[in-house]
Structures are given as structure tokens and as C-alpha cells.
Scaffold this active site. Structure first.
Site, PDB file in Angstrom:
ATOM      1  N   ASP A 249      11.430   7.868  -4.208  1.00 27.66           N
ATOM      2  CA  ASP A 249      10.897   8.251  -5.378  1.00 27.66           C
ATOM      3  C   ASP A 249      10.536   9.682  -5.120  1.00 27.66           C
ATOM      4  O   ASP A 249      10.583  10.362  -3.831  1.00 27.66           O
ATOM      5  CB  ASP A 249       9.466   7.249  -5.488  1.00 27.66           C
ATOM      6  CG  ASP A 249       9.000   6.975  -4.117  1.00 27.66           C
ATOM      7  OD1 ASP A 249       9.118   7.381  -3.014  1.00 27.66           O
ATOM      8  OD2 ASP A 249       8.065   5.787  -4.057  1.00 27.66           O
TER       9      ASP A 249
ATOM     10  N   GLU B  17       4.817   0.001  -9.967  1.00 24.05           N
ATOM     11  CA  GLU B  17       3.588  -0.693 -10.064  1.00 24.05           C
ATOM     12  C   GLU B  17       3.318  -1.905 -10.456  1.00 24.05           C
ATOM     13  O   GLU B  17       4.482  -2.366 -11.443  1.00 24.05           O
ATOM     14  CB  GLU B  17       2.366   0.239 -10.388  1.00 24.05           C
ATOM     15  CG  GLU B  17       2.445   1.787 -10.255  1.00 24.05           C
ATOM     16  CD  GLU B  17       1.530   1.561  -8.875  1.00 24.05           C
ATOM     17  OE1 GLU B  17       1.493   0.935  -8.038  1.00 24.05           O
ATOM     18  OE2 GLU B  17       1.012   2.859  -8.525  1.00 24.05           O
TER      19      GLU B  17
ATOM     20  N   HIS C 188       2.880  -2.894  -4.702  1.00 28.04           N
ATOM     21  CA  HIS C 188       4.119  -2.003  -5.270  1.00 28.04           C
ATOM     22  C   HIS C 188       5.302  -1.771  -4.466  1.00 28.04           C
ATOM     23  O   HIS C 188       5.078  -1.967  -3.055  1.00 28.04           O
ATOM     24  CB  HIS C 188       3.552  -0.684  -5.961  1.00 28.04           C
ATOM     25  CG  HIS C 188       3.305   0.408  -4.890  1.00 28.04           C
ATOM     26  ND1 HIS C 188       2.267   1.336  -5.125  1.00 28.04           N
ATOM     27  CD2 HIS C 188       3.781   0.776  -3.761  1.00 28.04           C
ATOM     28  CE1 HIS C 188       2.191   2.169  -4.044  1.00 28.04           C
ATOM     29  NE2 HIS C 188       3.179   1.946  -3.221  1.00 28.04           N
TER      30      HIS C 188
ATOM     31  N   ASN D 134      -1.105  -2.772  -3.228  1.00 34.10           N
ATOM     32  CA  ASN D 134      -1.209  -3.517  -4.612  1.00 34.10           C
ATOM     33  C   ASN D 134       0.018  -4.447  -4.935  1.00 34.10           C
ATOM     34  O   ASN D 134       0.199  -4.759  -5.935  1.00 34.10           O
ATOM     35  CB  ASN D 134      -1.616  -2.529  -5.793  1.00 34.10           C
ATOM     36  CG  ASN D 134      -0.411  -1.512  -5.922  1.00 34.10           C
ATOM     37  OD1 ASN D 134       0.388  -1.533  -5.243  1.00 34.10           O
ATOM     38  ND2 ASN D 134      -0.658  -0.864  -7.082  1.00 34.10           N
TER      39      ASN D 134
HETATM   40  C1  GLP Z   1       3.766   4.832  -1.193  1.00 36.85           C
HETATM   41  C2  GLP Z   1       5.272   4.880  -1.672  1.00 36.85           C
HETATM   42  C3  GLP Z   1       5.787   3.946  -1.038  1.00 36.85           C
HETATM   43  C4  GLP Z   1       5.394   3.290   0.258  1.00 36.85           C
HETATM   44  C5  GLP Z   1       3.955   2.811  -0.122  1.00 36.85           C
HETATM   45  C6  GLP Z   1       3.105   2.531   1.382  1.00 36.85           C
HETATM   46  O1  GLP Z   1       3.020   5.171  -2.383  1.00 36.85           O
HETATM   47  N1  GLP Z   1       5.693   5.310  -2.908  1.00 36.85           N
HETATM   48  O2  GLP Z   1       7.210   3.999  -1.213  1.00 36.85           O
HETATM   49  O3  GLP Z   1       6.044   2.368   0.568  1.00 36.85           O
HETATM   50  O4  GLP Z   1       3.278   3.625  -0.703  1.00 36.85           O
HETATM   51  O5  GLP Z   1       2.781   3.635   1.970  1.00 36.85           O
HETATM   52  P1  GLP Z   1       2.287   3.438   3.512  1.00 36.85           P
HETATM   53  O6  GLP Z   1       3.239   3.125   4.508  1.00 36.85           O
HETATM   54  O7  GLP Z   1       1.869   5.031   3.976  1.00 36.85           O
HETATM   55  O8  GLP Z   1       1.030   2.530   3.577  1.00 36.85           O
END
Ligand code: GLP
Length: 250
Positions: free
Chosen positions: A71, A147, A142, A140
Site C-alpha cells: 500500500d 479497512e 485491517h 481494527n
Molecule cells: C498500517 C499498514 C499495514 C500494517 C499495519 C500495522 O496501517 N498499512 O500494512 O500491517 O498498519 O502496522 P504496525 O505493524 O506498525 O502496527
């Protein structure tokens, strides 16, 4: 509660996390031109550090590989240090010896994000798909920036970020108001076309989402639950993230 499918789950101590994740990724990654799907965020950093260590030690060579991002924020230039393009280039590509022209990230500044999203989906197909997709999970539930409410068959597209995700990611920006409102993300259907998925979770803030994703019903409310339909998923969790999983594990 039981897991309704056959994902492999490893619950590990913090100091084992990077090594266990690297083993899981390399186990499924072809030696020739590996196509590795990259998640961003804090969670996969021990994995990228460990892969880089193995490259420096001469234990592995992935320099002929491709990195494919999940992304990107809409509105951030690829040179912006907060962009996922910069993350993939500097934290993964450079340490692994993978040249910039073998790194695919959606263009956050594309004039038409929908056109860019469709082109990105085609670029993944043209490369032959993702061999191993590294994924994290949002608090959440995702997956990438899919989302809650995202269709399980969705493809790469422009999406609006939830307020929870913007608040969670505010730590990477000057504050919540600085976090972009939109992103281009691979869809849940896109992610499920990867030949293997390695799902990583660290920390207590992920415990409820991980349990819902792995042991709850498959549905759009918990996007990561779509992985229950994938035939080759390895889940690596630290003890805090696994705390709500009432299943037997070693
Ligand atoms: C972000 C990314 C995801 C990631 C998630 C968790 O928003 N878009 O690809 O897996 O949130 O991030 P973190 O590992 O920093 O908690």
C-alpha cells in the site's frame, strides 16, 4: 474456540521473532527471482533486520528479487520519508541489495489514484504474482489498508482510511491531523492470490484483532479473517499478540 483451518501458528519470544519470521519467509521463497510482498509498520522490522543480517553474512542472496508493497498513502511523494515507498527502499531494498527498479510501490502522487491502482494490480500479475506476502494486522483487523467493510474479493484500489487507523499511524507523523486520509492498497482478493502469506503480529494492541482474524467468522468486519481462506498461511505472533488465542500451540 478452535482454529477453523490449517494455518501454521508460531508463538515466539521477542528475541526469536525476527529469526522465526525470516525462516518462515525463506522456507517459501524461491531462490530465483523471488517476489516478496512487503508490509510496512513497526511489526515486520525485526524480520527485515534479520534478513539483512543473513545477506551481510553471505547466508542468503535475494538481490535478483522483486519487492512489491502492499500500500501507499495518497498525497505523499515517494521521496517523502513518511511514504511507504521510502520505507521499502531504505529499510528493505537497500539492506537486501535489491535495486530500486525492482521495487514496486503504488504512486501516491498519481493524477488519478484509481487508474494507478488498476495499473498496480496489472504490474503484480505481469511479474507473475507474489511468492510470499508478508503482512501485519491493524488493531481494527485491517490488512494492508483494507479497512473493516472491505469486500473480501477486492482488488487494488483507492480507499479512505478509518479514524482508528489514522490515530494508530499518527506516531509516524507530526500528529493525527498530518496523517493522509486516503491510500492506495492491494485488495483482500489481491493479497489472497499470493502463493504464501506470513502474517506477523506483535504487542498487546493486536491481541483482539488477531484472535478475531484467526478464530472468528470470516467476514468483512475483520478484513484479516479472509486469510482463513488462504491455503498457505504462517502466523508468527509474540506472546502478547497471541494472548487472546485460546488454542493449543508449541
Ligand atoms: C498500517 C499498514 C499495514 C500494517 C499495519 C500495522 O496501517 N498499512 O500494512 O500491517 O498498519 O502496522 P504496525 O505493524 O506498525 O502496527
Amino acid at each position: 474456540m478452535t482454529m477453523s483451518y490449517t494455518a501454521r501458528l508460531l508463538v515466539v519470544d521477542d528475541e526469536e521473532f525476527g529469526g522465526a519470521a525470516a525462516d518462515a519467509v525463506l522456507d517459501r521463497l524461491p531462490e530465483r527471482s523471488p517476489r516478496l510482498g512487503i508490509a510496512t509498520g513497526d511489526t515486520p522490522m525485526p524480520l527485515y533486520v534479520e534478513l539483512a543480517r543473513r545477506v551481510r553474512a553471505g547466508e542468503i542472496d535475494v538481490s535478483s528479487g522483486f519487492l512489491i508493497a502492499l500500500d501507499e498513502y495518497i498525497g505523499l511523494d515517494c521521496q517523502d520519508p513518511r511514504s511507504y515507498a521510502a520505507y521499502v527502499r531504505t529499510r528493505v531494498g537497500a539492506p537486501l541489495g535489491i535495486p530500486a527498479h525492482n521495487i514496486l510501490v503504488p504512486d501516491g502522487l498519481a493524477a488519478d489514484p484509481d487508474v494507478e491502482a488498476a495499473a498496480f494490480e496489472r504490474r503484480i500479475d505481469d511479474l507473475g504474482g507474489v511468492d510470499v506476502q508478508i503482512a501485519g494486522i491493524g488493531s481494527n483487523g485491517h490488512l494492508a489498508f483494507n479497512e473493516p467493510g472491505s469486500p473480501l474479493e477486492s482488488t487494488t484500489r483507492a480507499v479512505a482510511l478509518s479514524e482508528q487507523t489514522r490515530a494508530d499511524n499518527a506516531r509516524f507523523f507530526a500528529g493525527c491531523s498530518d496523517v493522509p486520509h486516503r491510500a492506495i492498497t492491494q485488495g483482500l482478493g489481491t493479497i489472497c492470490r499470493a502463493r504464501s502469506v506470513v502474517l506477523l503480529a506483535r504487542g498487546a494492541t493486536k491481541a483482539a484483532a488477531l484472535a478475531a482474524a484467526l478464530t472468528g467468522p470470516v467476514g468483512t468486519e475483520v478484513p484479516a479473517s479472509v486469510l482463513q481462506r488462504h491455503p498457505a498461511v504462517t502466523v508468527i505472533a509474540d506472546r502478547s499478540a497471541a494472548a487472546d488465542l485460546s488454542i493449543r500451540h508449541h
